[in-house]
Design an enzyme around this catalytic site. Sequence first.
Site, PDB file in Angstrom:
ATOM      1  N   LYS A 129       0.858  -1.194   0.000  1.00  0.00           N
ATOM      2  CA  LYS A 129       0.000   0.000   0.000  1.00  0.00           C
ATOM      3  C   LYS A 129       0.887   1.234   0.000  1.00  0.00           C
ATOM      4  CE  LYS A 129      -4.457   0.918   0.287  1.00  0.00           C
ATOM      5  NZ  LYS A 129      -5.602   0.076  -0.089  1.00  0.00           N
ATOM      6  N   ASP A 169      -7.094   4.294  -4.323  1.00  0.00           N
ATOM      7  CA  ASP A 169      -7.720   4.162  -3.005  1.00  0.00           C
ATOM      8  C   ASP A 169      -8.320   5.552  -2.741  1.00  0.00           C
ATOM      9  OD1 ASP A 169      -7.774   2.149  -0.551  1.00  0.00           O
ATOM     10  OD2 ASP A 169      -7.385   4.090   0.334  1.00  0.00           O
TER      11      ASP A 169
END
Length: 448
Positions: A129, A169
Site C-alpha cells: 500500500k 484508493d
Amino acid sequence: MALKNEYLKDIYNNLSAKSAHEPEFLQAILEVLESLEPVVERRPELEKWGIIDRLVEPERILQFRVPWVDDSGKVQVNRGYRVEFNSAIGPYKGGLRLHPSVNLSIIKFLGFEQVFKNSLTTLPMGGGKGGSDFDPKGKSDAEVMRFCQSFMTELCRHIGQFTDVPAGDIGVGAREIGFLFGQYKRIRNEFTGVLTGKGLSYGGSLARTEATGYGLCYFTEEMLAAAGQSFQGKRVVISGSGNVAIYANQKVTQLGGKVVAMSDSNGYIVDEAGIDFKVIQEIKEVKRARIKTYLDYVPSAKYVEGCKGIWGVKCDVALPCATQNELDETGAKALVENGCIAVAEGANMPCTPEAVTLFQSKGVLFAPAKAANAGGVAVSGLEMSQNSLRLNWSFEEVDQRLHDIMVSIYNAAAGAAKEYGMEGNLVAGANIAGFLKVADAMLAQGIV
Ligand code: NDP
Ligand code: 2IT
C-alpha cells in the site's frame, strides 16, 4: 488484549513496544493474531519457522519527499510512502491513498490487511500500500498532475509489472491513475501494466470502476442468503460517497434494496424515496462537489451536518464505505437498536473492535473488509491478466468472474470459521483462509 497463546502474545508485545505510535497498524495486527490462535496451536511448524514474526514485519518501507509547485508558483512538499508488505504469493499489490490524514501507521495497516485480502481473491498477488498526505480537495487539475508526476518520479524506481503494481484508493481515481501512468511510461520508456484502474483507452479493465462496490454487494448477498435473507425490500445505509459507495448504491438498488442515506466527511443525506445513483455519480465524479448539493436535484431529501449521525438512520443493512474507524460503539448501538441485521465493510477497517464485538454478540451478520471489499483488487488482478494477455474481456465476463470470486471468498471464510470451531465468525474465517495460502508459500520459500 485477549491473546492467550504465548508465541502470539510475545509477537504482539514486541510489536506494540516498537510501534507504540502506530495505533491503526497495531489494531489491524491484533485482530489477525486473535484469529490465528487456533491455527498456530494446531501447526507448531509456524512458530518453528517464524512465520508470524515475519508476517507482521513489512519486507520493505519506502518513504520519500514529494516536491511540487502550486498554481501560485509556491513550492509545496508532501510525504510519499510505499509499504511493500509481503510478496510470498505474487508481486506487491495494493492502492495509493491521497488524504491529509495519511501517515505510516495508516499505510502499514492497509498494507498488512492487503496481504490477506489479496490471498483470498485466489489470484497471485502479494500485499502493499502507498500514498501521501497530499490533499487533492480544492486543487486544480494542473496541481494534481504536478503532484502525481513528482510522486511517480520517485516511485517508478521501486515498482514494475512483476514487482509492485499500485492502484487507486481514497483520493486516487481515474484522473490520478492517468497522470501517474503517463509519468511512469515517460521515465521508464515502457508501456506495461504497472498500475491498475487505468482508463479503458490505455489498458484498463471494464468493471474495475464498479468492482469494489459490486463485489461488496455480491458478498453481502451470499451472507444474507445463508441466513435465509436477501437485499429485496431492505433499507440500506451506505457511508461515504466515493468510488466504493457509489457502486454499492447502484448494485444494492439493482438487487431490490433501497439506499436511504449516504455521506461525505461533512454530513449525510437521507432520501426516503431511495438515493438516486445517477445524481450521486454526477455530484461526485463529474462536479467533485459536496453531498449536500443532492438537495439541489432532489429537494424532498434531507441534509444533516456531521457524518457520524448516519448510523442513527433506521436500516436493515449497513455498508460503511468511507474510512477506518468511522463506525464506533455508539454507532453500532444505534444500528442494533434500530433492528439492523447485517453490516458489511466496504471501507478498510471502518468498524472499531468494540463495534465488531457488539455486532457479533447481538447476532448481527458481519462481513469483514478483507473479504467483503476484495472485489476491487480482484478485478485489478483480472486487469493484470488482460494486460499480460494483451486482450480485453467484456463487462459481462469480468463481472461474472468478480461474482464467482466473491462467492468463493464467502465460502472460504465461512468454511475456515467452521473448520476451526468458530462457525459464523467471518472475521476469524477470512483471516485464517487468507493466512493459510501465504503461510504455505512462505514455508516453501525458506527463511527470506
Ligand atoms: P474515495 O476517495 O472515492 O471516497 C472516499 C469517501 O469517504 C468520500 O465520500 C470521503 O468524503 C469519505 N471519507 C474519506 N476519508 C474520510 C474521513 N477521514 N472521514 C469521513 N469521511 C471520509 O475513496 P474510495 O471509495 O475508493 O475508498 C473508500 C474506502 O474503501 C477506503 O477505506 C478504501 O481504503 C476502501 N477500498 C477502496 C477500494 C477501491 O477500489 N477504491 C477497494 C477496497 C477498499 P470526502 O469527499 O468528504 O473526503
Ligand atoms: O483496498 C484495496 O483493496 C484497494 N484500494 C484496491 C487495491 C488494488 O490494487 O486494486
